[in-house]
Write a protein that holds these residues in place. Structure first.
Motif, PDB file in Angstrom:
ATOM      1  N   ARG A  89      68.035 -31.812  20.106  1.00  0.00           N
ATOM      2  CA  ARG A  89      67.765 -31.541  21.513  1.00  0.00           C
ATOM      3  C   ARG A  89      67.575 -30.033  21.726  1.00  0.00           C
ATOM      4  NH1 ARG A  89      68.875 -34.432  26.124  1.00  0.00           N
ATOM      5  NH2 ARG A  89      70.030 -35.970  24.867  1.00  0.00           N
ATOM      6  N   GLY A  90      66.567 -29.678  22.471  1.00  0.00           N
ATOM      7  CA  GLY A  90      66.298 -28.269  22.750  1.00  0.00           C
ATOM      8  C   GLY A  90      65.285 -27.639  21.820  1.00  0.00           C
ATOM      9  N   ALA A  91      64.841 -28.342  20.781  1.00  0.00           N
ATOM     10  CA  ALA A  91      63.811 -27.816  19.881  1.00  0.00           C
ATOM     11  C   ALA A  91      62.468 -27.796  20.610  1.00  0.00           C
ATOM     12  CB  ALA A  91      63.715 -28.663  18.623  1.00  0.00           C
ATOM     13  N   VAL A  92      61.742 -26.706  20.454  1.00  0.00           N
ATOM     14  CA  VAL A  92      60.475 -26.521  21.177  1.00  0.00           C
ATOM     15  C   VAL A  92      59.325 -26.446  20.175  1.00  0.00           C
ATOM     16  CG1 VAL A  92      59.176 -25.009  22.737  1.00  0.00           C
ATOM     17  CG2 VAL A  92      61.660 -25.255  23.006  1.00  0.00           C
ATOM     18  N   PRO A  93      58.296 -27.290  20.341  1.00  0.00           N
ATOM     19  CA  PRO A  93      57.140 -27.200  19.429  1.00  0.00           C
ATOM     20  C   PRO A  93      56.348 -25.922  19.676  1.00  0.00           C
ATOM     21  CG  PRO A  93      56.701 -28.772  21.186  1.00  0.00           C
ATOM     22  CD  PRO A  93      58.131 -28.355  21.335  1.00  0.00           C
ATOM     23  N   THR A  94      56.021 -25.214  18.598  1.00  0.00           N
ATOM     24  CA  THR A  94      55.315 -23.935  18.741  1.00  0.00           C
ATOM     25  C   THR A  94      53.986 -23.869  17.992  1.00  0.00           C
ATOM     26  OG1 THR A  94      56.529 -23.009  16.853  1.00  0.00           O
ATOM     27  CG2 THR A  94      57.484 -22.671  19.054  1.00  0.00           C
ATOM     28  N   LEU A  95      53.803 -24.731  16.986  1.00  0.00           N
ATOM     29  CA  LEU A  95      52.602 -24.614  16.155  1.00  0.00           C
ATOM     30  C   LEU A  95      52.215 -25.970  15.580  1.00  0.00           C
ATOM     31  CD1 LEU A  95      50.503 -22.812  14.518  1.00  0.00           C
ATOM     32  CD2 LEU A  95      52.227 -22.737  12.718  1.00  0.00           C
ATOM     33  N   PRO A 288      53.700 -17.837  16.487  1.00  0.00           N
ATOM     34  CA  PRO A 288      54.268 -18.438  15.259  1.00  0.00           C
ATOM     35  C   PRO A 288      53.198 -18.953  14.309  1.00  0.00           C
ATOM     36  CG  PRO A 288      54.356 -20.008  17.060  1.00  0.00           C
ATOM     37  CD  PRO A 288      53.819 -18.729  17.662  1.00  0.00           C
ATOM     38  N   LEU A 289      52.187 -18.143  14.044  1.00  0.00           N
ATOM     39  CA  LEU A 289      51.107 -18.527  13.145  1.00  0.00           C
ATOM     40  C   LEU A 289      51.454 -18.137  11.717  1.00  0.00           C
ATOM     41  CD1 LEU A 289      48.253 -17.228  15.452  1.00  0.00           C
ATOM     42  CD2 LEU A 289      48.634 -19.636  14.888  1.00  0.00           C
ATOM     43  N   HIS A 290      51.004 -18.938  10.745  1.00  0.00           N
ATOM     44  CA  HIS A 290      51.283 -18.618   9.344  1.00  0.00           C
ATOM     45  C   HIS A 290      50.565 -17.343   8.920  1.00  0.00           C
ATOM     46  CE1 HIS A 290      53.525 -22.189   9.054  1.00  0.00           C
ATOM     47  NE2 HIS A 290      52.555 -23.042   8.769  1.00  0.00           N
ATOM     48  N   GLN A 291      49.326 -17.160   9.372  1.00  0.00           N
ATOM     49  CA  GLN A 291      48.543 -15.972   9.043  1.00  0.00           C
ATOM     50  C   GLN A 291      47.694 -15.590  10.250  1.00  0.00           C
ATOM     51  OE1 GLN A 291      48.636 -14.061   6.447  1.00  0.00           O
ATOM     52  NE2 GLN A 291      49.631 -15.251   4.849  1.00  0.00           N
ATOM     53  N   THR A 292      47.543 -14.286  10.459  1.00  0.00           N
ATOM     54  CA  THR A 292      46.711 -13.779  11.545  1.00  0.00           C
ATOM     55  C   THR A 292      45.793 -12.691  11.000  1.00  0.00           C
ATOM     56  OG1 THR A 292      48.484 -14.174  13.146  1.00  0.00           O
ATOM     57  CG2 THR A 292      46.723 -12.708  13.836  1.00  0.00           C
ATOM     58  N   PRO A 293      44.503 -12.735  11.281  1.00  0.00           N
ATOM     59  CA  PRO A 293      43.614 -11.667  10.811  1.00  0.00           C
ATOM     60  C   PRO A 293      44.080 -10.293  11.307  1.00  0.00           C
ATOM     61  CG  PRO A 293      42.335 -13.526  11.613  1.00  0.00           C
ATOM     62  CD  PRO A 293      43.761 -13.797  11.980  1.00  0.00           C
ATOM     63  N   TRP A 294      43.912  -9.276  10.469  1.00  0.00           N
ATOM     64  CA  TRP A 294      44.352  -7.922  10.818  1.00  0.00           C
ATOM     65  C   TRP A 294      43.698  -7.440  12.111  1.00  0.00           C
ATOM     66  CZ3 TRP A 294      42.122  -3.076  11.492  1.00  0.00           C
ATOM     67  CH2 TRP A 294      42.993  -1.969  11.437  1.00  0.00           C
ATOM     68  N   ALA A 295      42.438  -7.750  12.288  1.00  0.00           N
ATOM     69  CA  ALA A 295      41.677  -7.213  13.415  1.00  0.00           C
ATOM     70  C   ALA A 295      42.204  -7.670  14.764  1.00  0.00           C
ATOM     71  CB  ALA A 295      40.204  -7.607  13.283  1.00  0.00           C
ATOM     72  N   VAL A 296      42.872  -8.819  14.823  1.00  0.00           N
ATOM     73  CA  VAL A 296      43.329  -9.337  16.112  1.00  0.00           C
ATOM     74  C   VAL A 296      44.847  -9.352  16.224  1.00  0.00           C
ATOM     75  CG1 VAL A 296      41.280 -10.767  16.391  1.00  0.00           C
ATOM     76  CG2 VAL A 296      43.305 -11.749  15.324  1.00  0.00           C
ATOM     77  N   GLY A 297      45.555  -8.896  15.188  1.00  0.00           N
ATOM     78  CA  GLY A 297      47.006  -9.006  15.166  1.00  0.00           C
ATOM     79  C   GLY A 297      47.701  -8.351  16.333  1.00  0.00           C
ATOM     80  N   ALA A 298      47.211  -7.200  16.785  1.00  0.00           N
ATOM     81  CA  ALA A 298      47.876  -6.482  17.872  1.00  0.00           C
ATOM     82  C   ALA A 298      47.185  -6.671  19.211  1.00  0.00           C
ATOM     83  CB  ALA A 298      47.971  -4.993  17.538  1.00  0.00           C
TER      84      ALA A 298
END
Length: 482
Positions: A89-95, A288-298
């Motif tokens: 209970r209380g777990a939230v889906p994120t990805l 909560p992504l496994h990988q994010t491209p450098w260009a859009v990370g920030a």
């Protein structure tokens, strides 16, 4: 550490030439002394992480791999509900991780009440929950944390960043010490080690020749890895952004690079854009992504439209269909909305950087709020995207993985041979640094290069100054006669 090459052209009797060589060797020694243990860690963890696509399905086969029944698969919304029912209970889906391989299970990530996250794996044919994996404690996550920061937080990240910077010094001095003279036309000890030698000379040949063969690859590894570092990498992102060389155009709110009616878009009220800007807070790197491209990370994640309390959210299956319509078909993540004005974020990080794509989709209307692709990246971001794909062994498949592993393990071998050489020449109870020259050589190009390196990497500049002061204060009395 690349050792001096005994087959290099004979040095003249000039004290300046001798002092020049001793100075290079001394800096090579200091760089290697610091870098050696960290290079071993980087090499082993980097090689393992490079083969993550092969290792994880073998390690977690009971959760990641399913039998293809050739029958229909359940809707992803149904699979998400099955996964949620198995969580506390209380777990939230994120990805939601999307795979089209019919022999792979469906993966959903949940944030637990404790604050940690775990992946839940579900059989897409019958909805059976196959098991869970901690996101923070799974093996490859730990290996990645070791690679990036020795699992020591910010301190470890700074140490690994310094290791990369000092590797540049080690490579430069090593190549300079190896460089053969014009009169040397033999291959022995230059391009091929002389295996007939014995003792320290044998290790020196192995070290010097091996080092020159992987020097270019090592240089690429350092330069392609530093943009991801915790301190300098973040500052470099900010600089690239301010110079319009890093982040893509259209990263804020509507991505005008994909507008089919730019003239119409120009008539939109300015206040609406300002409102959208103020509503953006979360960064892509926070998702909560496994990988994010450098260009859009920030870049910031836009807020969606404000809907009535009774408004229905579009399903994950609708988002998958929309992603497919936009050319994103397989192996990508969907960050799920975390608040009423949150959005679905589709992040596609394929082996070919030209196909990288990021979509922000309104959770109620299904409207694409932002669409960022490789063509909209700045020039620097494009270079880094290619460098990242090659660095991770992704760009040209298994061959890329093998090449990266050979370079990584070669660096580890250089660290081992350098350590053995040091042990063989080091006097008992002494550091065993190469003898300081009695007269300081001019070496203007060398000093200028170190100064430039220190300006580009300020943290390294500070440590170079510290090493220089230590060397002069601790060993000033031990100068050798030139």
């Amino acid at each position: 550490m690349l050792a001096p090459n005994p087959n290099a052209a004979p040095a003249t009797s000039s004290a300046e030439v001798i002092a020049h060589r001793r100075t290079l060797w001394r800096w090579h020694f200091y760089a290697g002394l610091f870098v050696m243990p960290l290079l071993v860690v980087l090499a082993i963890t980097g090689t393992l992480y490079c083969f993550q696509p092969q290792i994880e399905p073998l390690m977690y086969r009971d959760r990641m791999v399913v039998a293809d029944t050739h029958g229909p698969q359940l809707l992803r919304e149904t699979l998400l509900a099955k996964a949620a029912a198995s969580e506390p209970r209380g777990a939230v889906p994120t990805l939601a991780q999307i795979e089209t391989d019919r022999a792979r299970s469906a993966e959903f990530v949940f944030r637990l009440p404790s604050g940690e996250s775990e992946s839940v794996y579900v059989n897409p044919y019958d909805g059976a929950v196959l098991g869970t994996l901690s996101v923070e404690h799974r093996l490859m996550k730990q290996i990645r944390n070791l690679h990036r920061g020795l699992m020591l937080g910010k301190t470890g990240e700074l140490l690994m960043e310094l290791a990369g910077c000092w590797t540049l010094v080690m490579i430069g001095t090593g190549v300079a010490l190896w460089w053969p003279g014009r009169s040397n036309v033999r291959k022995g000890g230059v391009w091929l080690p002389r295996l007939s030698l014995q003792g320290r000379a044998w290790w020196r040949d192995l070290h010097a020749v091996g080092g020159i063969w992987i020097a270019l690859g090592a240089l690429f590894f350092v330069l392609s890895g530093l943009p991801w570092s915790g301190s300098w990498g973040k500052e470099f992102k900010a600089l690239a952004t301010s110079a319009s060389l890093g982040y893509p155009k259209g990263a804020w709110g509507e991505a005008h690079v994909h507008s089919t009616a730019p003239a119409a878009a120009s008539h939109e009220p300015k206040q609406a854009d300002e409102h959208a800007m103020h509503g953006m807070q979360m960064k892509m790197d926070d998702l909560p992504l496994h990988q994010t491209p450098w260009a859009v990370g920030a870049t910031t994640v836009p807020d969606g439209e404000i809907a009535s309390p009774s408004a229905a959210r579009v399903s994950i299956d609708d988002v998958v269909a929309l992603a497919a319509k936009n050319g994103i078909a397989d192996d990508y993540g969907i960050a799920l909305p975390m608040k009423p004005t949150g959005v679905y974020t589709v992040s596609y990080f394929p082996a070919d950087p030209r196909a990288e794509r990021t979509l922000h989709i309104d959770q109620y209307s299904g409207r694409v709020l932002s669409d960022i692709d490789y063509a909209s990246y700045g020039r620097v971001a494009k270079w880094i995207s290619y460098g990242t794909s090659l660095h991770m062994g992704r760009y040209f498949g298994l061959a890329n993985q093998i090449v990266c592993s050979a370079i990584s393990l070669g660096l580890a071998a250089l660290s081992v041979t350098g350590f053995i050489m040091w042990m063989k020449r080091r006097p008992a109870r002494e550091l065993g640094a190469p003898v300081r020259p009695a007269k300081r050589p001019p070496m203007r190009a060398w000093r200028g290069s170190l100064t430039l390196l220190g300006m580009i990497f300020p943290l390294m500049g500070a440590t170079m100054l510290a090493v220089w002061c230590f060397d002069r204060l601790a060993f000033a009395a031990r100068r050798a006669a030139a």
